[in-house]
Design a protein around this motif. Sequence first.
Motif, PDB file in Angstrom:
ATOM      1  N   ASN A  20      -4.518   5.789   8.685  1.00  0.00           N
ATOM      2  CA  ASN A  20      -4.853   5.494   7.279  1.00  0.00           C
ATOM      3  C   ASN A  20      -6.101   6.271   6.861  1.00  0.00           C
ATOM      4  OD1 ASN A  20      -6.103   3.003   8.959  1.00  0.00           O
ATOM      5  ND2 ASN A  20      -7.433   3.420   7.197  1.00  0.00           N
ATOM      6  N   THR A  21      -6.191   6.498   5.582  1.00  0.00           N
ATOM      7  CA  THR A  21      -7.357   7.198   5.028  1.00  0.00           C
ATOM      8  C   THR A  21      -8.504   6.212   4.859  1.00  0.00           C
ATOM      9  OG1 THR A  21      -6.613   6.773   2.771  1.00  0.00           O
ATOM     10  CG2 THR A  21      -5.852   8.805   3.830  1.00  0.00           C
TER      11      THR A  21
ATOM     12  N   SER B 157      -4.400   4.925   1.802  1.00  0.00           N
ATOM     13  CA  SER B 157      -2.996   5.211   2.061  1.00  0.00           C
ATOM     14  C   SER B 157      -2.802   5.372   3.564  1.00  0.00           C
ATOM     15  CB  SER B 157      -2.564   6.477   1.337  1.00  0.00           C
ATOM     16  OG  SER B 157      -3.329   7.591   1.781  1.00  0.00           O
TER      17      SER B 157
ATOM     18  N   ILE C  78       0.864  -1.186   0.000  1.00  0.00           N
ATOM     19  CA  ILE C  78       0.000   0.000   0.000  1.00  0.00           C
ATOM     20  C   ILE C  78       0.901   1.237   0.000  1.00  0.00           C
ATOM     21  CG2 ILE C  78      -1.878  -1.160   1.216  1.00  0.00           C
ATOM     22  CD1 ILE C  78      -0.958   0.112   3.769  1.00  0.00           C
ATOM     23  N   SER C  79       0.269   2.382  -0.207  1.00  0.00           N
ATOM     24  CA  SER C  79       1.005   3.642  -0.209  1.00  0.00           C
ATOM     25  C   SER C  79       1.198   4.112   1.229  1.00  0.00           C
ATOM     26  CB  SER C  79       0.231   4.703  -1.003  1.00  0.00           C
ATOM     27  OG  SER C  79       0.878   5.956  -0.921  1.00  0.00           O
ATOM     28  N   VAL C  80       2.467   4.141   1.669  1.00  0.00           N
ATOM     29  CA  VAL C  80       2.765   4.476   3.053  1.00  0.00           C
ATOM     30  C   VAL C  80       3.823   5.570   3.089  1.00  0.00           C
ATOM     31  CG1 VAL C  80       3.559   3.632   5.286  1.00  0.00           C
ATOM     32  CG2 VAL C  80       2.267   2.112   3.775  1.00  0.00           C
ATOM     33  N   THR C  81       3.610   6.556   3.926  1.00  0.00           N
ATOM     34  CA  THR C  81       4.592   7.603   4.168  1.00  0.00           C
ATOM     35  C   THR C  81       5.194   7.395   5.551  1.00  0.00           C
ATOM     36  OG1 THR C  81       3.353   9.172   2.823  1.00  0.00           O
ATOM     37  CG2 THR C  81       4.988  10.077   4.353  1.00  0.00           C
TER      38      THR C  81
ATOM     39  N   THR D 249       0.021   6.774   6.878  1.00  0.00           N
ATOM     40  CA  THR D 249       1.211   7.495   7.342  1.00  0.00           C
ATOM     41  C   THR D 249       1.696   6.848   8.637  1.00  0.00           C
ATOM     42  OG1 THR D 249      -0.125   9.085   8.599  1.00  0.00           O
ATOM     43  CG2 THR D 249       0.463   9.668   6.331  1.00  0.00           C
TER      44      THR D 249
ATOM     45  N   ARG E 167      -4.537  -3.178   4.757  1.00  0.00           N
ATOM     46  CA  ARG E 167      -4.677  -4.030   3.562  1.00  0.00           C
ATOM     47  C   ARG E 167      -5.961  -4.851   3.607  1.00  0.00           C
ATOM     48  NH1 ARG E 167       0.769  -5.172   4.557  1.00  0.00           N
ATOM     49  NH2 ARG E 167       0.134  -7.160   5.466  1.00  0.00           N
TER      50      ARG E 167
END
Length: 364
Positions: free
Chosen positions: A309-310, A291, A252-255, A293, A284
């Motif tokens: 997470n969003t 996404s 997944i998109s992670v910052t 953070t 997930r």
Amino acid sequence: MKKILIDIGLIALAGLDIWFNPLTGKPLGIAVAVLGCAALALRRRFPLLVVVLTLPAALVQGALVAPFAALYALAVRSRDRRLLIACVAVSAVIGAIPSPLDEDPGDLAGTLIYFGYTLATSAFPVVLGQLVQTRQELRQRLVEIEDAKEHERVLHAQAILASERAQLAREMHDVVSHQVSLIAVQAGALQVAAGDDRTREAARVIRSLSVGTLDELRTMVTLLRASGDDTTELAPQPTLADLRTLVANSGISVTLSGDLALSVGTPSQRAIYRTVQEALTNVRKHAPGASATVELWQDGNDVGVTVTNTAPSRPSLPLPGARQGLVGLQERAEILHGSFESGPVEGGGFQVRMKLPILADQVG
């Protein structure tokens, strides 16, 4: 049967003692002697009464065996020292004074000398009985101590087993369940995106097997946790340095932000890593397309991590959960004297936050 034979033998011995050394042949003397000897059969149940019943035989017929056996039986069963001393004194007096059925009253000097002799001989069975009683109590005490030690060994073994079961349950969820969940998610995505029937069927089978495995894991983790308690960790253990790899492989998109070189010990690094791992796994599974953070932070004497997470961008596939992940994180925080919070945030997302004191690095 053995006790009956002992009683018969003792009564016979007491009778022979009087038979060969009678002070009188009068009917009263014989009756007193028979009563004193027969009373020995009751010495285990009524030791004091038997002592009283044998004293007339000692006075009238000069019996030795019967009163001595009665005194021994009383001494084995009683801890009343004053009672025992009184019985010894009375027995010595009874044995020293002349028999009322004897026509020769004797002299005072001889009576006093004989009193000293009877006092010593009357004290012997009492001392012997007290020694036997002490030996029995010591033996019983040793048995109780051994039983207590065995009980402690059993409790210690059970505690170790419970701890190991809890460790195993936590690691199964954190590691095995994490990987199987990823397989199930990837297989589900492949099933939707595949362009041919064979690939879709293979993806369906993989996803189905993964779901079944997760179900089995959920049952196993629940059973293990039922008798476990989190105290230690299994090796090998991850650190903060492994977070980049975890994020990169999350799918997944992670910052990721914060200092990965925080000055915290292994227990806190372990707990932070597991928190991030659990949070990303849940994203997930339950928030596809979202996404996240991951923020590492330090606030004075506390360190921690916040994962937010969003909201999901598409419906999630129905996957079973072990329902132990957040519970395990809460337990980890409590072990390290920290705190753990989780819950929805504005906009449909979800957030988990673990806070640990730096002193917690000394735990574990």
